[in-house]
Design a protein around this motif. Structure first.
Motif, mmCIF file in Angstrom:
data_model
loop_
_atom_site.group_PDB
_atom_site.id
_atom_site.type_symbol
_atom_site.label_atom_id
_atom_site.label_comp_id
_atom_site.label_asym_id
_atom_site.label_seq_id
_atom_site.Cartn_x
_atom_site.Cartn_y
_atom_site.Cartn_z
ATOM 1 N N ARG A 152 0.826 -1.204 0.000
ATOM 2 C CA ARG A 152 0.000 0.000 0.000
ATOM 3 C C ARG A 152 0.861 1.255 0.000
ATOM 4 N NH1 ARG A 152 -4.410 0.800 -1.721
ATOM 5 N NH2 ARG A 152 -4.940 2.362 -0.136
ATOM 6 N N CYS A 153 1.959 1.229 0.750
ATOM 7 C CA CYS A 153 2.865 2.375 0.807
ATOM 8 C C CYS A 153 3.474 2.650 -0.561
ATOM 9 C CB CYS A 153 3.950 2.108 1.841
ATOM 10 S SG CYS A 153 5.174 3.418 1.994
ATOM 11 N N HIS A 164 3.792 10.419 1.632
ATOM 12 C CA HIS A 164 4.877 10.195 2.596
ATOM 13 C C HIS A 164 5.984 11.251 2.501
ATOM 14 C CE1 HIS A 164 3.149 6.471 3.997
ATOM 15 N NE2 HIS A 164 3.048 6.036 2.754
ATOM 16 N N ALA A 165 5.673 12.375 1.873
ATOM 17 C CA ALA A 165 6.655 13.474 1.828
ATOM 18 C C ALA A 165 6.912 14.022 3.226
ATOM 19 C CB ALA A 165 6.162 14.575 0.894
ATOM 20 N N ALA A 166 5.891 14.061 4.057
ATOM 21 C CA ALA A 166 6.068 14.558 5.428
ATOM 22 C C ALA A 166 6.960 13.626 6.234
ATOM 23 C CB ALA A 166 4.709 14.712 6.103
ATOM 24 N N ASP A 167 6.805 12.297 6.046
ATOM 25 C CA ASP A 167 7.672 11.346 6.744
ATOM 26 C C ASP A 167 9.128 11.552 6.338
ATOM 27 O OD1 ASP A 167 5.552 10.080 8.086
ATOM 28 O OD2 ASP A 167 5.126 8.828 6.336
ATOM 29 N N TYR A 168 9.351 11.761 5.042
ATOM 30 C CA TYR A 168 10.712 11.972 4.568
ATOM 31 C C TYR A 168 11.273 13.307 5.062
ATOM 32 C CZ TYR A 168 14.700 12.450 1.427
ATOM 33 O OH TYR A 168 15.966 12.623 0.935
ATOM 34 N N SER A 255 15.560 5.286 15.548
ATOM 35 C CA SER A 255 14.546 5.018 16.576
ATOM 36 C C SER A 255 13.217 4.592 15.981
ATOM 37 C CB SER A 255 14.331 6.271 17.430
ATOM 38 O OG SER A 255 13.681 7.297 16.674
ATOM 39 N N LEU A 256 13.055 4.703 14.676
ATOM 40 C CA LEU A 256 11.756 4.400 14.064
ATOM 41 C C LEU A 256 11.480 2.902 13.966
ATOM 42 C CD1 LEU A 256 11.697 7.120 11.242
ATOM 43 C CD2 LEU A 256 10.473 7.139 13.422
ATOM 44 N N PRO A 257 12.372 2.092 13.389
ATOM 45 C CA PRO A 257 12.087 0.654 13.341
ATOM 46 C C PRO A 257 12.356 -0.002 14.681
ATOM 47 C CG PRO A 257 14.216 1.078 12.356
ATOM 48 C CD PRO A 257 13.634 2.425 12.705
ATOM 49 N N HIS A 258 11.928 -1.274 14.798
ATOM 50 C CA HIS A 258 12.160 -1.998 16.047
ATOM 51 C C HIS A 258 13.631 -2.347 16.225
ATOM 52 C CE1 HIS A 258 8.155 -2.555 17.773
ATOM 53 N NE2 HIS A 258 7.712 -2.635 16.540
ATOM 54 N N VAL A 259 14.364 -2.493 15.123
ATOM 55 C CA VAL A 259 15.779 -2.833 15.176
ATOM 56 C C VAL A 259 16.551 -1.752 14.430
ATOM 57 C CG1 VAL A 259 17.515 -4.585 14.646
ATOM 58 C CG2 VAL A 259 15.188 -5.274 15.227
ATOM 59 N N MET A 351 7.651 3.499 5.238
ATOM 60 C CA MET A 351 7.765 2.168 5.845
ATOM 61 C C MET A 351 8.432 2.234 7.212
ATOM 62 S SD MET A 351 8.938 -0.028 2.509
ATOM 63 C CE MET A 351 8.107 0.248 0.937
ATOM 64 N N LEU A 352 9.414 3.114 7.369
ATOM 65 C CA LEU A 352 10.050 3.260 8.685
ATOM 66 C C LEU A 352 9.045 3.733 9.729
ATOM 67 C CD1 LEU A 352 13.463 4.883 7.703
ATOM 68 C CD2 LEU A 352 13.146 2.633 8.724
ATOM 69 N N SER A 353 8.108 4.567 9.326
ATOM 70 C CA SER A 353 7.088 5.040 10.266
ATOM 71 C C SER A 353 6.150 3.926 10.706
ATOM 72 C CB SER A 353 6.282 6.180 9.634
ATOM 73 O OG SER A 353 5.471 5.709 8.578
ATOM 74 N N MET A 354 6.145 2.789 9.993
ATOM 75 C CA MET A 354 5.321 1.637 10.361
ATOM 76 C C MET A 354 6.028 0.717 11.364
ATOM 77 S SD MET A 354 4.056 0.575 6.547
ATOM 78 C CE MET A 354 3.384 1.798 5.412
ATOM 79 N N ARG A 355 7.210 1.098 11.809
ATOM 80 C CA ARG A 355 7.996 0.316 12.776
ATOM 81 C C ARG A 355 8.222 -1.115 12.299
ATOM 82 N NH1 ARG A 355 9.408 2.245 17.285
ATOM 83 N NH2 ARG A 355 9.408 0.280 18.436
#
Length: 424
Positions: A152-153, A164-168, A255-259, A351-355
């Motif tokens: 979907r992303c 997703h321009a704001a996420d970037y 800090s965004l993803p779990h790893v 995708m990073l914002s989806m952890r």
């Protein structure tokens, strides 16, 4: 509250007998017998009906009708008779078929697991980046739900230049340092954290320097300490043939993803569009744990041609996270090449914002290419595997040590030792 049903008392028997005398017909009686169920109190009704002078057929009818559901004892004879002739079927509540119910429960289970996976799997999947050999991510794939969200992303990024321009933008704001400037030779791009800087980055830069050919190299450091940042600046001043520029961030992206390693492997693709816009020069993204076996820029100029991007496609791989090898990916400064780099960066930021719990760089590249190349919005060429040679061939441009088994192999460590040895 449901009305009280007719019981075995005289009022119930009298009502049923009265209805039967008004409406009895042999055909109706036969139809009633097919629908009406016998009740435990039917025998008592039949006896009282017989005592009242009813014929055997009337007594039998009264006994069976005593069990008729949802018919109050006080109902008029005509209503009782009609209910006996055309009884209502038991009321059924509307419900989904079992297969749909099972599917809904399965989807709910997936959603709950995705929600609580941080509590269940954190201890198993967190990478301790200060260790000598960081532990690998145990589950080497995305969940079904996460793969759907990734799809979907990618679709949103393709459909809109604002997706997703704001996420970037949030990640871009955290990037500090100096980008390369001026149009010219390709820019080699890699990224790492402190551990990989000490273990591999210095060796890679020295391996490029020893060939004595001019190269442009940009290094991005992920949340560096002051010591590492100062060392990188000092290294840039010591290199004669490598024009080294350095940027860094303060840890927001990691800090965004779990790893954190998920961010470390994809951050170079977040930097690439910035370099493309700043220099209008080709950009070659590389793994930092490489060793230059021969001058990289001349070798890359021989193969990059006029395509928009160069990548290592692996169609034989079954999983979408492995159909592209991101160890070496080149962007040419064409309109479509620059647009692809921008789309890729926005997709990765989304995708990073989806952890995510597994790497997203290769699946993002693969799904973007698969979606837009058939539409004529992108031309690709196969990147020679010699730019990310995991088998350490003698004629390769770059040896890349993917995984700690290769990093600790005799061939790779011997080459590192030769590069680090003091020059005579």
């Amino acid at each position: 509250m449901k009305p009280k049903l007719a019981d075995s008392g005289s009022a119930g028997a009298d009502s049923i007998l009265a209805a039967h005398r008004v409406a009895f017909h042999p055909h109706w009686h036969a139809a009633s017998l097919r629908w009406i169920k016998s009740a435990s109190n039917g025998a008592g009704v039949a006896e009282r009906a017989a005592e009242a002078g009813a014929c055997p057929s009337q007594a039998s009818f009264a006994a069976r009708h005593a069990a008729l559901p949802n018919v109050p004892a006080s109902s008029p004879p005509g209503v009782v008779a009609c209910a006996a002739l055309r009884p209502r079927r038991p009321h059924r509540r509307w419900s989904l078929p079992p297969c749909f119910t099972d599917m809904a429960l399965l989807l709910l289970a997936f959603a709950v697991l995705e929600l609580y996976r941080p509590l269940i799997l954190d201890a198993a999947t967190e990478t301790i980046m200060n260790a000598k050999h960081p532990s690998a991510i145990e589950k080497k794939n995305h969940s079904l739900l996460m793969r759907w969200r990734i799809g979907r992303c990618v679709a949103r990024v393709i459909a809109s230049d604002e997706a997703h321009a704001a996420d970037y933008a949030r990640i871009e704001k955290t990037i500090l340092g100096t980008l390369p400037e001026g149009e010219g030779a390709p820019v080699l791009l890699a990224a790492c954290n402190d551990l990989y800087y000490r273990e591999f980055a210095v060796t890679m830069l020295r391996s490029i320097e020893r060939h004595g050919q001019p190269e442009r190299f940009h290094l991005h450091l992920c949340g560096p300490t002051t010591e590492v940042l100062d060392d990188a600046r000092a290294l840039a001043a010591r290199l004669s043939h490598v024009d080294l520029t350095v940027t860094w961030d303060e840890g927001y992206g990691a800090s965004l993803p779990h790893v954190p390693t998920i961010y470390y492997t994809c951050v170079r693709f977040l930097i690439a569009p910035l370099i493309l816009k700043a220099t209008r020069s080709p950009v070659l993204c590389l793994d930092i744990d490489g060793i230059a076996r021969r001058p990289i820029t001349p070798a890359y100029d021989e193969v990059r041609g006029g395509s928009d991007i160069l990548l290592i496609k692996r169609p034989q791989m079954a999983s979408s996270v492995r159909k592209v090898l991101a160890s070496a990916l080149g962007f040419n400064p064409t309109a479509n090449g620059i647009r692809f780099a921008d789309r890729l960066a926005r997709a990765l930021a989304g995708m990073l914002s989806m952890r995510p719990r597994y790497h997203i760089d290769q699946i993002a590249v693969y799904r973007l290419v698969r979606s837009i190349e058939p539409r004529g919005e992108l031309s690709t060429a196969q990147m020679p595997i010699s730019f990310a040679d995991h088998d350490f061939g003698e004629g390769s441009a770059i040896w890349t040590a993917k995984g700690w088994v290769r990093k600790n192999s005799e061939a790779y460590r011997s080459e590192m030792a030769r590069i680090e040895a003091p020059s005579s």
